[in-house]
Structures are given as structure tokens and as C-alpha cells.
Design an enzyme around this catalytic site. Structure first.
Site, PDB file in Angstrom:
ATOM      1  CG  HIS A 240      -1.787  -1.196   1.335  1.00 35.82           C
ATOM      2  ND1 HIS A 240      -3.067  -1.228   0.809  1.00 35.82           N
ATOM      3  CD2 HIS A 240      -1.588  -2.419   1.900  1.00 35.82           C
ATOM      4  CE1 HIS A 240      -3.605  -2.415   1.043  1.00 35.82           C
ATOM      5  NE2 HIS A 240      -2.729  -3.154   1.702  1.00 35.82           N
TER       6      HIS A 240
ATOM      7  CD  GLU B 136      -4.888  -8.023   7.517  1.00 34.29           C
ATOM      8  OE1 GLU B 136      -3.920  -7.428   8.048  1.00 34.29           O
ATOM      9  OE2 GLU B 136      -5.710  -7.440   6.770  1.00 34.29           O
TER      10      GLU B 136
ATOM     11  CG  ASP C 215       0.142  -5.019   4.626  1.00 35.45           C
ATOM     12  OD1 ASP C 215      -0.528  -4.411   3.790  1.00 35.45           O
ATOM     13  OD2 ASP C 215      -0.361  -5.540   5.634  1.00 35.45           O
ATOM     14  CG  ASP C 216       0.190  -0.822   5.170  1.00 34.69           C
ATOM     15  OD1 ASP C 216      -0.192   0.078   4.403  1.00 34.69           O
ATOM     16  OD2 ASP C 216      -0.463  -1.855   5.391  1.00 34.69           O
TER      17      ASP C 216
END
Length: 340
Positions: free
Chosen positions: A24, A205, A283-284
Site C-alpha cells: 500500500h 487476514e 504491506d505497509d
């Protein structure tokens, strides 16, 4: 290589050519850049310093992270902001072996603040163009719908984005999962597929294995983002393996958001052993303690991932990407030439 042979070094894992399929871009906003952009755009942050902001990175679950994630991205306002955010991510990830990225962005989180979708796309796109020229990184852009927002808003967002399929290669589904099943977005995804866009979805998730089934059966998802809870359902694991559905797994994220207690419990290696196609992603990374190479190092340390397994994960990241076939062949040759 076997488990009895030396594990790949940090340097080797960083050098391993890899694609990132679960990233992201807003989640690459490092605290120092947040303060830089806040000052440039004259936006007050509710934190006195970088250190104070970082102290809020102890998350209890996905929602506690999302609260901070959306509050901090308020500093992103202009094309230049999105371009700088993306350039910094690409430079960092390039140093850890990134050769291709299909990055997510959350247009609804920006248009709700009055930032036009074109500003977001053009800013990110400028940095992607620079990275292809200067770093040799190929890319694609995946528009992610916020599943905790009204479906009608997702539909409007898709309509607004259809004029930018020069940049957007697909759609995804993210944000708070529990209580927002994939089935809600069946119609929006049907439209996206009809327009020739690729489709992926976060599922499993925090949500149950049933959400993974819905993403496959109702949305037509070509990849499942996260998917860690598939391990609870042997029939689903067998299906993922037989259909060749890739899981874009994010080990450090799962620990930081407490979907698993320790990295040693992560199902990545068990799913791989069951024949499921798995990839390693960040992911982040600004919030979860590591970029893509860092995640490879972490699973080596916690799970004993070998060079052969790391190479397989990297190959899978290219094989299950949406890159053109010729580009895939080039990248797979780079993986084959890697000396782990």
C-alpha cells in the site's frame, strides 16, 4: 539447497530479484516524510515530533493501525507529495531487490479529503515512470476499494478511474475486514472484470476462511492478499493449491497487527509445503518494521526459510504478477541467476 546447508545471508536475500504484489503506497509514509509534508502543506499533525509519532506504532489490531494510517495520510495533498512518497518507497525497495511492483492505492481516502483522483494517480505515476527509467523497476497500479465504505462509493470510484486504465491495471479490496465480506462488492467487481481489469482482494487476514471462498467465487479474485486464515481449512488449502491461486503474504504485518502472536507461528511455510503458491511482501512497511527484503530476512530467521524456498517465493512473485510475459521471462532469468 537443503535445511542442513547454510541459510542465505541478509545480503543474498536483499539481492534476490523479487516482485512486491502487496504494497500500500500510503503505508510507506515514513514519520520524517510525514512531518516534511505537513510543514510544506501547513497541516498540523497531532504529534510533537517524529519520536512521538513512532511511539503510536504499537497496534492492538487492524483497526488501531487504520486509525493512525488514515490520520497521518492527511499530509498528502499534491501530485508532488504522492510522487515523493512513491519515489522514496521505490528507492528503498530497490536496495532490497525490488524489480517489479503492483502497488495498491486508496483513492477514496483521498477524494474524501478533497484530493482529486487524478492528482493521486498522476503523482504516483510520475514516480513509477522515473523508477522504470532510472532503476529498471516495472510496475502496475491497483485501485483498492475501502470495504468499510458504502458500496455505492466504490462504484463511483471505479467509474472515475475507468478513464485512467493507462495507469490502473486492476482493482483490490482493503481496509477493515471483519463484518465487510467480499460478497458486498460482487457487482463492482463484475464491472471491473468487464472492463478488462485484473482483480485481487484482501481476505482471510482477520476475516474467516469463508471470506477467501467468497473472494474467489463471487469476485473472481486472481490472487488473495494475506490469506493466512486459509490454514484453518484443509479443503480450502487443497483448493488454493490445485487452482494455483497465489497468496500475497505479509509476515511482519501479521505480527504487528496481532493476527498471529509470533513470526514462528506464521503459516507461510506450511502453506508452501501444501503446494499453495505464496509470495513475501511488506504491506505497509513504514508502520510494520520492514520493507520487502526485511520480510525475507525475518522469515529466514523465524521459520528457517532456505535459499531454495526464497528463490521459489521470488519466482512465484513474478509468475503470478500481471506483468507482460516478456517481462516475466526477463525477471525469472534474473532469479535463476541469483546466487543464494
Amino acid at each position: 539447497m537443503t535445511d542442513s546447508l547454510p541459510a542465505p545471508s541478509d545480503d543474498a536475500l536483499f539481492a534476490l530479484p523479487k516482485a512486491e504484489l502487496h504494497l500500500h503506497i500510503e503505508g510507506t509514509l515514513e514519520p520524517d516524510l510525514a512531518f516534511e509534508l505537513a510543514a510544506r502543506n501547513e497541516i498540523p499533525l497531532p504529534y510533537a515530533s517524529v519520536d512521538e509519532l513512532e511511539r503510536h506504532y504499537d497496534f492492538s489490531d487492524l483497526q488501531s493501525f487504520l486509525d493512525l494510517y488514515y490520520a497521518t495520510m492527511d499530509v498528502l495533498r499534491t501530485e508532488a507529495d504522492f510522487a515523493e512518497l512513491t519515489r522514496r518507497y521505490l528507492a528503498k525497495a530497490s536496495s532490497q531487490g525490488l524489480r517489479h511492483v503492483e502497488l495498491f492505492f486508496d483513492p477514496q481516502a483521498h477524494t474524501a479529503r478533497g484530493v482529486p483522483i487524478e492528482t493521486v494517480i498522476d503523482g504516483i505515476g510520475a514516480a513509477l515512470d522515473d523508477a522504470e527509467r532510472d532503476l529498471g523497476i516495472s510496475s502496475g497500479l491497483i485501485l483498492s476499494f475501502l470495504r468499510d465504505q458504502p458500496v455505492d462509493d466504490a462504484d463511483r470510484t471505479l467509474s472515475a478511474a475507468l478513464g485512467r486504465t493507462d495507469r490502473i491495471i486492476g482493482v483490490g479490496l482493503d481496509s477493515a475486514e471483519v463484518g465487510y465480506p467480499p460478497s458486498l462488492f460482487e457487482g463492482v467487481y463484475a464491472r471491473a472484470r468487464a472492463e478488462g481489469l485484473h482483480v485481487v482482494a484482501h481476505a482471510g487476514e482477520e476475516g474467516p476462511p469463508e471470506y477467501i471462498r467468497q473472494a474467489l467465487d463471487l469476485l473472481g479474485a486472481e490472487r488473495i492478499d494475506h490469506g493466512i486464515r486459509a490454514i484453518e481449512d484443509p479443503e480450502l488449502v487443497a483448493r488454493l493449491a490445485s487452482e494455483g491461486i497465489a497468496l500475497t503474504m505479509c509476515p511482519l504485518s501479521n505480527v504487528r497487527l496481532r493476527t498471529i502472536d509470533t513470526l514462528g507461528e506464521h503459516p507461510l511455510r506450511r502453506l508452501d509445503a501444501a503446494g499453495v503458491r505464496v509470495t513475501v511482501n511488506s504491506d505497509d512497511p513504514a508502520y510494520f518494521g520492514g520493507y520487502v527484503g526485511d520480510n525475507f530476512v525475518a522469515v529466514r530467521d523465524a521459520l528457517g526459510v532456505t535459499s531454495d524456498e526464497a528463490r521459489r517465493f521470488a519466482r512465484t512473485s513474478f509468475e503470478t504478477s500481471f506483468a507482460p510475459d516478456e517481462r516475466k521471462r526477463e525477471l525469472l532469468a534474473e532469479v535463476d541467476a541469483w546466487e543464494g
